[in-house]
Design a protein around this motif. Structure first.
Motif, short mmCIF file in Angstrom:
data_model
loop_
_atom_site.label_atom_id
_atom_site.label_comp_id
_atom_site.label_asym_id
_atom_site.label_seq_id
_atom_site.Cartn_x
_atom_site.Cartn_y
_atom_site.Cartn_z
N GLY A 12 0.79 -1.22 0.00
CA GLY A 12 0.00 0.00 0.00
C GLY A 12 0.82 1.27 0.00
O GLY A 12 1.85 1.36 -0.68
N PRO A 13 0.41 2.27 0.78
CA PRO A 13 1.09 3.57 0.77
C PRO A 13 2.49 3.54 1.37
O PRO A 13 3.23 4.52 1.25
CB PRO A 13 0.16 4.47 1.59
N ASP A 14 2.86 2.43 2.04
CA ASP A 14 4.23 2.34 2.58
C ASP A 14 5.27 2.25 1.46
O ASP A 14 6.45 2.49 1.69
CB ASP A 14 4.37 1.11 3.48
N CYS A 15 4.82 1.89 0.27
CA CYS A 15 5.72 1.75 -0.87
C CYS A 15 5.46 2.92 -1.84
O CYS A 15 4.43 2.97 -2.51
CB CYS A 15 5.45 0.43 -1.55
N VAL A 16 6.38 3.87 -1.88
CA VAL A 16 6.25 5.05 -2.74
C VAL A 16 6.95 4.75 -4.06
O VAL A 16 8.14 4.44 -4.08
CB VAL A 16 6.87 6.29 -2.07
N LEU A 17 6.20 4.84 -5.16
CA LEU A 17 6.69 4.35 -6.44
C LEU A 17 6.80 5.45 -7.49
O LEU A 17 5.98 6.37 -7.54
CB LEU A 17 5.75 3.27 -6.98
N ALA A 18 7.82 5.30 -8.34
CA ALA A 18 7.98 6.14 -9.52
C ALA A 18 8.46 5.26 -10.66
O ALA A 18 9.13 4.25 -10.43
CB ALA A 18 8.96 7.28 -9.26
N VAL A 19 8.13 5.66 -11.88
CA VAL A 19 8.56 4.93 -13.07
C VAL A 19 9.38 5.87 -13.95
O VAL A 19 8.98 7.01 -14.20
CB VAL A 19 7.34 4.40 -13.85
N LEU A 20 10.52 5.38 -14.40
CA LEU A 20 11.39 6.13 -15.30
C LEU A 20 11.10 5.74 -16.74
O LEU A 20 11.23 4.57 -17.11
CB LEU A 20 12.85 5.87 -14.96
N LEU A 21 10.69 6.72 -17.54
CA LEU A 21 10.35 6.50 -18.94
C LEU A 21 11.00 7.58 -19.81
O LEU A 21 11.41 8.62 -19.31
CB LEU A 21 8.83 6.55 -19.14
N ARG A 22 11.06 7.32 -21.11
CA ARG A 22 11.51 8.37 -22.03
C ARG A 22 10.52 9.52 -21.99
O ARG A 22 9.32 9.35 -21.75
CB ARG A 22 11.60 7.83 -23.46
N ALA A 23 11.02 10.72 -22.26
CA ALA A 23 10.17 11.91 -22.19
C ALA A 23 9.00 11.83 -23.17
O ALA A 23 7.93 12.39 -22.92
CB ALA A 23 11.00 13.16 -22.45
N ASP A 24 9.19 11.12 -24.28
CA ASP A 24 8.14 11.03 -25.29
C ASP A 24 7.30 9.76 -25.17
O ASP A 24 6.48 9.45 -26.05
CB ASP A 24 8.74 11.11 -26.69
N SER A 25 7.45 9.02 -24.08
CA SER A 25 6.74 7.75 -23.93
C SER A 25 5.25 7.99 -23.66
O SER A 25 4.88 8.80 -22.81
CB SER A 25 7.34 6.94 -22.79
N THR A 26 4.42 7.25 -24.37
CA THR A 26 2.97 7.33 -24.14
C THR A 26 2.56 6.58 -22.87
O THR A 26 1.42 6.71 -22.41
CB THR A 26 2.22 6.73 -25.34
N SER A 27 3.49 5.82 -22.29
CA SER A 27 3.17 5.06 -21.09
C SER A 27 2.98 5.95 -19.86
O SER A 27 2.40 5.50 -18.86
CB SER A 27 4.26 4.02 -20.81
N CYS A 28 3.48 7.18 -19.91
CA CYS A 28 3.32 8.09 -18.77
C CYS A 28 1.85 8.23 -18.41
O CYS A 28 1.48 8.27 -17.23
CB CYS A 28 3.92 9.46 -19.08
N SER A 29 0.99 8.32 -19.42
CA SER A 29 -0.45 8.51 -19.18
C SER A 29 -1.14 7.24 -18.72
O SER A 29 -2.29 7.28 -18.30
CB SER A 29 -1.13 9.02 -20.46
N LYS A 30 -0.44 6.10 -18.78
CA LYS A 30 -1.04 4.82 -18.41
C LYS A 30 -0.70 4.41 -16.98
O LYS A 30 -1.22 3.39 -16.50
CB LYS A 30 -0.58 3.73 -19.37
N LEU A 31 0.17 5.16 -16.31
CA LEU A 31 0.59 4.77 -14.97
C LEU A 31 -0.58 4.88 -13.99
O LEU A 31 -1.42 5.77 -14.11
CB LEU A 31 1.73 5.66 -14.49
N PRO A 32 -0.63 3.97 -13.02
CA PRO A 32 -1.69 4.06 -12.01
C PRO A 32 -1.59 5.36 -11.22
O PRO A 32 -0.51 5.95 -11.08
CB PRO A 32 -1.41 2.85 -11.10
N ALA A 33 -2.71 5.79 -10.69
CA ALA A 33 -2.73 7.00 -9.86
C ALA A 33 -1.80 6.83 -8.67
O ALA A 33 -1.75 5.77 -8.04
CB ALA A 33 -4.15 7.27 -9.38
#
Length: 266
Positions: A26-47
């Protein structure tokens, strides 16, 4: 488990890892994803999962651990910088270490910074056994990969092999370094065995396309003064990527949890 984690990439393995981390911690795990600046996956990441686009942003995020799940290019692009900054780095794409100069560079950087370069077991098991016997002079390790034709569709087409197959096709028979370099997306297991064991040149690899395979099968045979070990593992392919075993995401989760655990088996 309280941790700040950066995951590189957002493919099937990364998505499964993030889902399981959030479900378990849960909230004990703070997450970030590293993607290319032009990656369309940025909009697909969970809230609640941050999107980063550069190594500088990773350093500013101040993670406890960085986890690569994006392929060999991601290891080449980010492992050195993370290790130099003192950030331990988990590399799923173990086959990148077939480049001996690159592996030695990362090892030296980790030694100097105090960070750790970590390899999950991924689709294979018995790495603890292989590591225990690797220094005995007569230890021999043979690895055989058997996957269904769907995992090798592009390669079979390139070779002009007619489908559907009715019998086995041997794609490769040689040492682990050549196997990992020739098939970087499929032979991370061979690289893991080589690194855990007695090296790339002394680890034999056989790649078989098996039309009767019910999953991705990994066979490890080790012999020496210690005795003899056989391990057969049959993994179901990932629903989203037939070249990857489903268990890889689970192995990655176990590796992350073990890194932070107060009690460790190994």
């Amino acid at each position: 488990m309280k941790a700040r984690l950066v995951i590189i990439g957002y493919g099937a393995i990364a998505a499964e890892l993030i889902g399981r981390l959030r479900d378990k911690h849960g909230p004990d795990c703070v997450l970030a994803v590293l993607l290319r600046a032009d990656s369309t996956s940025c909009s697909k990441l969970p809230a609640g999962v941050s999107c980063l686009t550069s190594l500088d942003e990773v350093l500013h995020f101040k993670p406890d651990l960085v986890i690569e799940a994006a392929g060999h290019h991601a290891v080449h692009n980010y492992a050195q910088g993370c290790l130099a900054a003192g950030l331990s780095f988990v590399a799923v794409s173990v086959g990148a270490m077939a480049d001996d100069a690159f592996f030695k560079q990362l090892s030296q950087t980790a030694t100097q910074s105090g960070a750790k370069l970590i390899f999950p077991s991924g689709a294979i098991g018995a790495l603890d056994y292989i590591g225990a016997v690797r220094d005995l002079p007569d230890t021999q390790v043979v690895y055989e990969s058997r996957k269904p034709p769907s995992a090798w569709a592009d390669e079979l087409q390139r070779l002009g092999v007619a489908q559907p197959l009715t019998e086995d096709v041997v794609l490769f028979d040689g040492h682990a370094r050549e196997a990992a370099l020739r098939y970087p997306q499929n032979l991370n297991v061979a690289a893991s065995l080589a690194l855990a064991g007695n090296g790339f040149e002394r680890t034999q690899v056989r790649i078989v396309v098996d039309p009767h395979a019910k999953g991705n099968t990994h066979r490890v045979h080790a012999t020496g003064a210690f005795g003899e070990m056989h391990a057969d593992i049959v993994n179901r392919p990932s629903p989203d990527n037939p070249k990857t075993s489903w268990v890889v995401g689970l192995s990655l989760l176990a590796t992350v949890e073990r890194y932070f655990a107060p009690v460790v088996f190994g």
